[in-house]
Write a protein that holds these residues in place. Structure first.
Motif, PDB file in Angstrom:
ATOM      1  N   TYR A  73       0.798  -1.222   0.000  1.00  0.00           N
ATOM      2  CA  TYR A  73       0.000   0.000   0.000  1.00  0.00           C
ATOM      3  C   TYR A  73       0.833   1.276   0.000  1.00  0.00           C
ATOM      4  N   GLY A  74       2.129   1.169   0.226  1.00  0.00           N
ATOM      5  CA  GLY A  74       2.983   2.363   0.314  1.00  0.00           C
ATOM      6  C   GLY A  74       3.131   2.940   1.708  1.00  0.00           C
ATOM      7  N   HIS A  75       2.297   2.526   2.665  1.00  0.00           N
ATOM      8  CA  HIS A  75       2.404   2.963   4.051  1.00  0.00           C
ATOM      9  C   HIS A  75       1.803   1.897   4.941  1.00  0.00           C
ATOM     10  N   CYS A  76       2.046   2.039   6.228  1.00  0.00           N
ATOM     11  CA  CYS A  76       1.521   1.099   7.221  1.00  0.00           C
ATOM     12  C   CYS A  76       0.833   1.878   8.324  1.00  0.00           C
ATOM     13  N   ARG A  77      -0.389   1.580   8.577  1.00  0.00           N
ATOM     14  CA  ARG A  77      -1.169   2.282   9.589  1.00  0.00           C
ATOM     15  C   ARG A  77      -0.748   1.915  11.006  1.00  0.00           C
ATOM     16  N   TYR A  78       0.014   0.820  11.143  1.00  0.00           N
ATOM     17  CA  TYR A  78       0.499   0.417  12.476  1.00  0.00           C
ATOM     18  C   TYR A  78       1.967   0.776  12.677  1.00  0.00           C
ATOM     19  N   MET A  79       2.464   1.725  11.827  1.00  0.00           N
ATOM     20  CA  MET A  79       3.893   2.052  11.887  1.00  0.00           C
ATOM     21  C   MET A  79       4.291   2.628  13.244  1.00  0.00           C
ATOM     22  N   ASP A  80       3.438   3.448  13.840  1.00  0.00           N
ATOM     23  CA  ASP A  80       3.787   4.099  15.107  1.00  0.00           C
ATOM     24  C   ASP A  80       3.241   3.356  16.313  1.00  0.00           C
ATOM     25  N   THR A  81       2.572   2.310  16.130  1.00  0.00           N
ATOM     26  CA  THR A  81       1.942   1.626  17.268  1.00  0.00           C
ATOM     27  C   THR A  81       2.552   0.242  17.478  1.00  0.00           C
ATOM     28  N   THR A  82       2.049  -0.710  16.818  1.00  0.00           N
ATOM     29  CA  THR A  82       2.413  -2.098  17.135  1.00  0.00           C
ATOM     30  C   THR A  82       3.291  -2.764  16.094  1.00  0.00           C
ATOM     31  N   CYS A  83       3.533  -2.169  14.914  1.00  0.00           N
ATOM     32  CA  CYS A  83       4.315  -2.810  13.846  1.00  0.00           C
ATOM     33  C   CYS A  83       5.790  -2.657  14.148  1.00  0.00           C
ATOM     34  N   ASN A  84       6.528  -3.751  14.239  1.00  0.00           N
ATOM     35  CA  ASN A  84       7.952  -3.756  14.550  1.00  0.00           C
ATOM     36  C   ASN A  84       8.840  -3.922  13.318  1.00  0.00           C
ATOM     37  N   PHE A  85       8.238  -3.889  12.093  1.00  0.00           N
ATOM     38  CA  PHE A  85       9.027  -4.101  10.879  1.00  0.00           C
ATOM     39  C   PHE A  85       9.592  -2.789  10.366  1.00  0.00           C
ATOM     40  N   ASN A  86      10.481  -2.947   9.400  1.00  0.00           N
ATOM     41  CA  ASN A  86      11.128  -1.790   8.798  1.00  0.00           C
ATOM     42  C   ASN A  86      10.155  -1.145   7.835  1.00  0.00           C
ATOM     43  N   HIS A  87      10.040   0.229   7.957  1.00  0.00           N
ATOM     44  CA  HIS A  87       9.116   0.960   7.093  1.00  0.00           C
ATOM     45  C   HIS A  87       9.851   1.872   6.134  1.00  0.00           C
ATOM     46  N   ASP A  88      11.144   1.813   6.082  1.00  0.00           N
ATOM     47  CA  ASP A  88      11.938   2.666   5.200  1.00  0.00           C
ATOM     48  C   ASP A  88      12.291   1.844   3.953  1.00  0.00           C
ATOM     49  N   GLN A  89      11.724   2.238   2.835  1.00  0.00           N
ATOM     50  CA  GLN A  89      11.990   1.480   1.610  1.00  0.00           C
ATOM     51  C   GLN A  89      13.375   1.734   1.047  1.00  0.00           C
ATOM     52  N   ASN A  90      14.021   2.857   1.377  1.00  0.00           N
ATOM     53  CA  ASN A  90      15.357   3.141   0.867  1.00  0.00           C
ATOM     54  C   ASN A  90      16.437   2.352   1.585  1.00  0.00           C
ATOM     55  N   LYS A  91      16.101   1.830   2.729  1.00  0.00           N
ATOM     56  CA  LYS A  91      17.037   1.029   3.473  1.00  0.00           C
ATOM     57  C   LYS A  91      17.102  -0.360   2.875  1.00  0.00           C
ATOM     58  N   PRO A  92      18.286  -0.851   2.500  1.00  0.00           N
ATOM     59  CA  PRO A  92      18.365  -2.192   1.880  1.00  0.00           C
ATOM     60  C   PRO A  92      17.924  -3.272   2.834  1.00  0.00           C
ATOM     61  N   ALA A  93      17.126  -4.126   2.322  1.00  0.00           N
ATOM     62  CA  ALA A  93      16.617  -5.242   3.119  1.00  0.00           C
ATOM     63  C   ALA A  93      17.501  -6.446   2.925  1.00  0.00           C
ATOM     64  N   SER A  94      17.555  -7.266   3.885  1.00  0.00           N
ATOM     65  CA  SER A  94      18.376  -8.472   3.837  1.00  0.00           C
ATOM     66  C   SER A  94      17.538  -9.668   3.424  1.00  0.00           C
ATOM     67  N   GLY A  95      18.220 -10.664   2.891  1.00  0.00           N
ATOM     68  CA  GLY A  95      17.536 -11.918   2.527  1.00  0.00           C
ATOM     69  C   GLY A  95      16.669 -11.766   1.305  1.00  0.00           C
ATOM     70  N   PRO A  96      15.622 -12.530   1.244  1.00  0.00           N
ATOM     71  CA  PRO A  96      14.747 -12.559   0.069  1.00  0.00           C
ATOM     72  C   PRO A  96      14.027 -11.260  -0.178  1.00  0.00           C
ATOM     73  N   SER A  97      13.855 -10.402   0.854  1.00  0.00           N
ATOM     74  CA  SER A  97      13.160  -9.142   0.637  1.00  0.00           C
ATOM     75  C   SER A  97      13.945  -8.225  -0.262  1.00  0.00           C
ATOM     76  N   ASP A  98      15.295  -8.397  -0.280  1.00  0.00           N
ATOM     77  CA  ASP A  98      16.112  -7.601  -1.188  1.00  0.00           C
ATOM     78  C   ASP A  98      15.792  -7.966  -2.648  1.00  0.00           C
ATOM     79  N   PHE A  99      15.504  -9.230  -2.905  1.00  0.00           N
ATOM     80  CA  PHE A  99      15.135  -9.655  -4.263  1.00  0.00           C
ATOM     81  C   PHE A  99      13.809  -9.033  -4.681  1.00  0.00           C
ATOM     82  N   LEU A 100      12.867  -8.937  -3.709  1.00  0.00           N
ATOM     83  CA  LEU A 100      11.569  -8.355  -4.041  1.00  0.00           C
ATOM     84  C   LEU A 100      11.672  -6.882  -4.343  1.00  0.00           C
ATOM     85  N   SER A 101      12.588  -6.197  -3.642  1.00  0.00           N
ATOM     86  CA  SER A 101      12.724  -4.757  -3.879  1.00  0.00           C
ATOM     87  C   SER A 101      13.298  -4.491  -5.247  1.00  0.00           C
ATOM     88  N   LYS A 102      14.153  -5.412  -5.751  1.00  0.00           N
ATOM     89  CA  LYS A 102      14.711  -5.220  -7.084  1.00  0.00           C
ATOM     90  C   LYS A 102      13.672  -5.498  -8.161  1.00  0.00           C
TER      91      LYS A 102
END
Length: 647
Positions: free
Chosen positions: A36-65
């Motif tokens: 969706y481009g944003h997360c409504r739980y970013m400031d509350t309960t979501c513990n995941f990374n919300h910065d798309q410019n930050k390189p992700a590790s593992g398989p998520s890096d493949f998805l970003s490419k």
């Protein structure tokens, strides 16, 4: 390719869910941000990374490419750079390159400096690898595609190259056992061991009832009938009557030493001694050794006094074979009739009539009346046939002697044969009359027979009347016929020389030519109907074999043999041929369909037909050639279990 495939479970493992708790998820990109481009739980309960410019590790890096976004680079063709065209130039060394020269060009062509273009005439023709077979007609030593001295190939369609192949012009035999062994025309086109040598020749598809166009009249389709497939009904009826007459027997007649099943052929029980001087009787009998039927002419009360006469007659007359003479076989004496009888054996011609029965038969038995005159065309037919028989006998130094209306047989339509020959030679052996005198009497008797037929008078009336007056009454006949009768009735010519049958044949030569033409026409007709019966014989044989196969129970150890295997398809073929129905369910009795199908089965053509079971649950598309193989295999299997030979 395996790394680029993933499903929803893989995406769930590679991209974190906001509801995932209790795990280290700081380096995992949030799924809501990806989708969706944003997360409504970013400031509350979501513990995941919300910065798309930050390189992700593992398989998520493949998805970003793989994700499409605004920062994806645009496609730039390799041939241009930001709209500026790149010039393509040849290397400086290309100017010094040698010109292209194809293989197969002769040395003289390569040395020509002016030749800078490709020459198709100098190129070698394509040859499949591994095949060095020569297909040239004129030169057996030259391989396929070999160049000539002038660098140009020979024309395969030139007639000079075909001359050796066309030299052997023997007719081609399509029925040869080895179709590849072509010994006639076209043998030069197939060299030994070539690619075409193993190609089988296709046998001709035999067509049903090939008509004789030269004889058959033009008939419209609605003018044809069922009888067009068979011989005429009148001809069939006549043949069947002859076969039935051959089987006649009469109880009470004695059995001879070599003959049995005697049947009397005399139409009158009155004894007559006018012809032979003895009472004579005629029987039909069957020979014991051969089973063939013969005619026995019995002379009642004759005592043979000279065996030499019988041996001499048998030696001379047994070699007489002419189509207008009843063949003589043997003579013997017998006491089985209660007296001393002399019996002569002749060929059997069923339903034969004498000329007296044919033209002078009276239901009241009155022989003193006059009968209708015979037409001139039939008279000329009789004259030519009797003259031909007499010419044959006189050349063999024999005489017919028994030329009488009651002894000349009519076996077919206008076909006559001289009967009872050789009898007078035995009975009157001691008379020692010269053969020239007997042959002269043959001509006179010949003329009287024709005169009786022309005037309609029986022999007894003609003898009491004037012969010259009878000749003068023949005004309705042609002059040539009257001159012929005058010649026969005059034994001596005006110059004192006796008349001969050779002179008579010269006189009637035009009529002989006409009768020969009529005979050939009748032969064409018989040949036409015979060709039809050949087809019917083939079909009848196949129908009998098919009936022997179908509806048969157990065979050997196999139960219900006719319902399984190839026999089931033959059963469907039987329904296809004989049990057809039309659209309304009524039986279709088209004889042409039945004959055509059975003839194609016998020929084994490649035509396909569709066979359907009666419940419409089973359908076969099969050729007549395959059905023919099944047909032969099934019948051969029957022969193995049978003691009698096959059809």
């Amino acid at each position: 390719m395996a790394a680029s495939r993933y499903n929803s479970n893989d995406l769930r493992r590679q991209v974190g869910s906001p509801r995932s708790k209790g795990r280290d998820t700081k380096d995992t990109l949030c799924r809501n941000v990806v989708i969706y481009g944003h997360c409504r739980y970013m400031d509350t309960t979501c513990n995941f990374n919300h910065d798309q410019n930050k390189p992700a590790s593992g398989p998520s890096d493949f998805l970003s490419k793989k994700s499409f976004n605004a920062d994806s680079p645009s496609f730039t063709p390799s041939g241009q750079n930001l709209g500026q065209a790149k010039k393509t130039t040849l290397s400086s060394q290309a100017a010094n390159a040698a010109p292209f020269t194809p293989r197969g060009v002769t040395a003289s062509t390569q040395q020509n400096a002016d030749l800078t273009m490709f020459n198709p005439a100098g190129a070698r023709e394509f040859t499949p690898s591994g095949n060095t077979q020569n297909y040239e007609l004129g030169n057996s030593n030259m391989g396929n595609g070999a160049a000539q001295d002038n660098g140009v190939f020979s024309d395969p369609f030139a007639m000079n190259s075909m001359a050796p192949a066309l030299a052997n012009n023997a007719p081609f035999n399509p029925y040869a056992g080895d179709p590849s062994a072509v010994s006639g025309a076209g043998a030069g086109f197939y060299s030994s061991g070539g690619a075409y040598a193993s190609v089988p020749m296709q046998q001709p598809n035999y067509h049903l009832y090939q008509p004789y166009d030269a004889y058959r009249g033009e008939l419209q389709p609605w003018q044809r009938s069922t009888y067009d497939y068979f011989i005429p009904a009148a001809m069939r009826e006549e043949i069947q009557k002859k076969m039935f007459a051959t089987q006649h027997t009469m109880p009470g007649l004695p059995k001879l030493e070599n003959y049995h099943s005697l049947f009397s052929l005399d139409t009158s029980h009155r004894k007559n001694t006018a012809c032979f001087g003895y009472h004579s009787w005629v029987y039909k009998a069957q020979k014991v050794t051969t089973g063939l039927h013969y005619v026995l002419r019995r002379l009642e009360g004759y005592r043979l006094s000279n065996d030499q006469s019988v041996m001499s007659v048998m030696r001379d007359w047994k070699n007489v074979r002419h189509e207008n003479i009843v063949s003589f076989h043997e003579t013997f004496t017998s006491q089985n009739f209660g007296d001393s009888s002399l019996i002569f054996v002749y060929d059997w011609h069923p339903l034969a009539k004498t000329l007296a029965e044919q033209h002078f038969s009276s239901p009241l038995g009155n022989n003193r009346q006059r009968y209708p005159a015979v037409p001139e065309g039939i008279l000329w037919s009789y004259v030519c046939q009797i003259a031909s028989a007499l010419y044959y006998l006189h050349n063999k130094n024999l005489a017919a002697r028994c030329l009488d209306l009651s002894k000349i047989l009519v076996t077919e339509k206008s076909r006559i044969r001289l009967g009872s020959c050789a009898i007078l030679d035995v009975v009157q052996y001691d008379h020692n009359r010269p053969i020239q005198e007997l042959q002269g009497e043959d001509l006179v008797k010949f003329g009287k027979v024709i005169l009786c037929l022309a005037t309609g008078m029986p022999p007894n009336l003609l003898q009491s009347s004037n012969t010259k007056a009878a000749l003068d009454s023949l005004v309705k006949y042609s002059r040539s016929l009257r001159d012929a009768l005058q010649f026969l009735l005059s034994p001596v010519a005006s110059n004192g020389q006796p008349h001969t049958i050779a002179h008579f044949l010269t006189m009637i030569a035009p009529q002989l030519a006409q009768q020969a033409n009529n005979t050939l026409r009748e032969n064409d007709e018989q040949q036409y109907w015979l060709a039809r019966e050949i087809e019917n014989g083939r079909i009848a044989r196949n129908v009998m074999k098919l009936s022997a196969i179908l509806e048969r129970g157990d065979l050997g150890s196999q139960s219900n043999w006719s319902e399984v295997g190839d026999r089931f398809q033959l059963k469907l073929f039987r329904d296809y041929v004989f049990h057809r129905v039309d659209a309304s369910g009524k039986p279709d009795l088209g004889l042409g369909h039945m004959l055509s199908c059975m003839s194609k089965l016998d020929a084994g053509v490649d035509e396909q037909i569709m066979l359907t079971s009666r419940d419409n649950e089973t359908v076969f598309v099969i050729t007549y050639r395959e059905l023919r193989g099944m047909f032969e295999r099934a019948f051969n299997e029957l022969i193995k279990f049978s003691k009698s030979p096959g059809l």
